[in-house]
Design an enzyme around this catalytic site. Structure first.
Site, PDB file in Angstrom:
ATOM      1  N   THR A   7       0.830  -1.206   0.000  1.00  0.00           N
ATOM      2  CA  THR A   7       0.000   0.000   0.000  1.00  0.00           C
ATOM      3  C   THR A   7       0.866   1.257   0.000  1.00  0.00           C
ATOM      4  OG1 THR A   7      -1.824  -1.119   1.125  1.00  0.00           O
ATOM      5  CG2 THR A   7      -1.761   1.283   1.290  1.00  0.00           C
ATOM      6  N   HIS A  66       1.738   1.938  -3.463  1.00  0.00           N
ATOM      7  CA  HIS A  66       0.594   2.515  -4.170  1.00  0.00           C
ATOM      8  C   HIS A  66       0.435   3.997  -3.830  1.00  0.00           C
ATOM      9  CE1 HIS A  66      -0.931  -1.065  -6.116  1.00  0.00           C
ATOM     10  NE2 HIS A  66      -0.912  -1.738  -4.969  1.00  0.00           N
TER      11      HIS A  66
END
Length: 333
Positions: free
Chosen positions: A39, A42
């Site tokens: 994450t 991202h």
């Protein structure tokens, strides 16, 4: 204090930030260990729409209680080693009122929408804190990702003696493997990386491969009862649909890019009566995850391949991006 912050698109930089100020209901955590997660990548790439600019990353972390606000009611004590649930629901929207806190319309996330644990100190709600026992900080910081996988396995409704396929043997895939294996399932693991394939055997995999062959027509019973896709690529998500036998379940655990598209044959789904599910964050999973870690039935420390001081965050980030290990852990203090 030194913080690893998303300052600009494509970069996580070390910057100086002030010590957080406590509010009523909060505690101050002196961060002991913080894991780098996909994450975070991202966020760095601008692929997490709800991430806040200039946010200190770090949503997988543990630490010791440093200070408790005078108006905070909690059984915690100064010095307790705690794991943190980064997801903070509003408790007011329709999802919160129907016990779907993870789908909260106004969800805040420590390390995504507000400053996280890739820093020396972080202020968090006392309700987000879970006391640990008998484990080191590096293992305690695995509580958040493990809680997400507790939810994923629950979504898959894995039963004793089920044949399970896990695609991807990174930290997430290995957690799914261990949870399924310890519940009595027979788990096969697929990964193109030999090191990760071999590691899967240590987490309970019955067999490992770099290419899946179910051996026949899934309509005739060949294939798996439950398939977990733990990579997050459109190619592996597409392939996962072909590995479930008739009546089987496919759970997409990996996080794909926002513009990824997967072709699905409606007739094939109909004929095999497939169930396709996704899994999002960790509803009601932290308590169980902390218990699993503290029970020590699995050597979770084997997930941590690299440990760095936060001053060497650039090296930690490089190792993470090279995909040359498993879980990369950063120690801010």
């Amino acid at each position: 204090m030194i913080s690893a912050s998303w300052e600009k698109l494509g970069s996580i930089d070390l910057v100086e930030k002030p010590l957080p100020t406590l509010k009523p209901g909060e505690v101050l955590v002196r961060v002991a260990a913080s894991g780098i997660c996909g994450t975070d990548q991202h966020i760095c790439n601008g692929e997490t729409p709800h991430a806040t600019n200039n946010v200190t990353i770090g949503h997988e972390f543990s630490g010791h209680i440093q200070e408790i606000h005078p108006e905070t009611q909690t059984p915690l004590a100064i010095g307790d080693l705690v794991a943190i649930d980064p997801n903070i629901p509003c408790y007011q929207c329709t999802y919160c009122r129907t016990k779907k806190y993870h789908l909260c319309a106004h969800l805040r996330c420590i390390g995504v929408t507000c400053d996280g644990g890739m820093a020396s100190y972080v202020a968090v709600p006392s309700t987000a804190v879970y006391k640990t026992r008998g484990i080191p900080p590096e293992v305690a910081c695995l509580a958040e990702p493990l809680s997400c996988m507790v939810h994923a396995v629950n979504v898959g409704q894995v039963k004793n003696s089920d044949r399970v396929l896990v695609i991807g043997a990174g930290p997430i895939g290995l957690m799914v493997t261990a949870l399924c294996a310890t519940s009595g399932a027979v788990v096969d693991v697929c990964d193109i990386n030999e090191m990760r394939r071999l590691k899967a055997l240590e987490f309970g995999a019955a067999s490992i491969t770099d290419k899946v062959n179910v051996g026949g027509d899934p309509v005739l019973g060949f294939g798996y009862d439950v398939v977990f896709e733990c990579v997050g690529l459109a190619t592996t998500m597409t392939a996962s649909l072909g590995y479930a036998k008739a009546g089987g379940t496919v759970v997409w655990v990996g996080v794909a890019k926002p513009d990824a598209v997967v072709p699905v044959s409606p007739f094939d789904v109909y004929r095999r009566e497939l169930t396709i599910k996704s899994t999002y964050t960790n509803p009601f999973g932290m308590e169980q995850a902390v218990k699993i870690l503290c029970d020590k039935k699995v050597d979770w420390h084997k997930l941590i391949s690299h440990t760095f001081n936060i001053k060497d965050f650039d090296k930690a980030w490089q190792v993470f991006q090279q995909n040359s290990g498993l879980k990369v852990c950063v120690k801010p203090n």
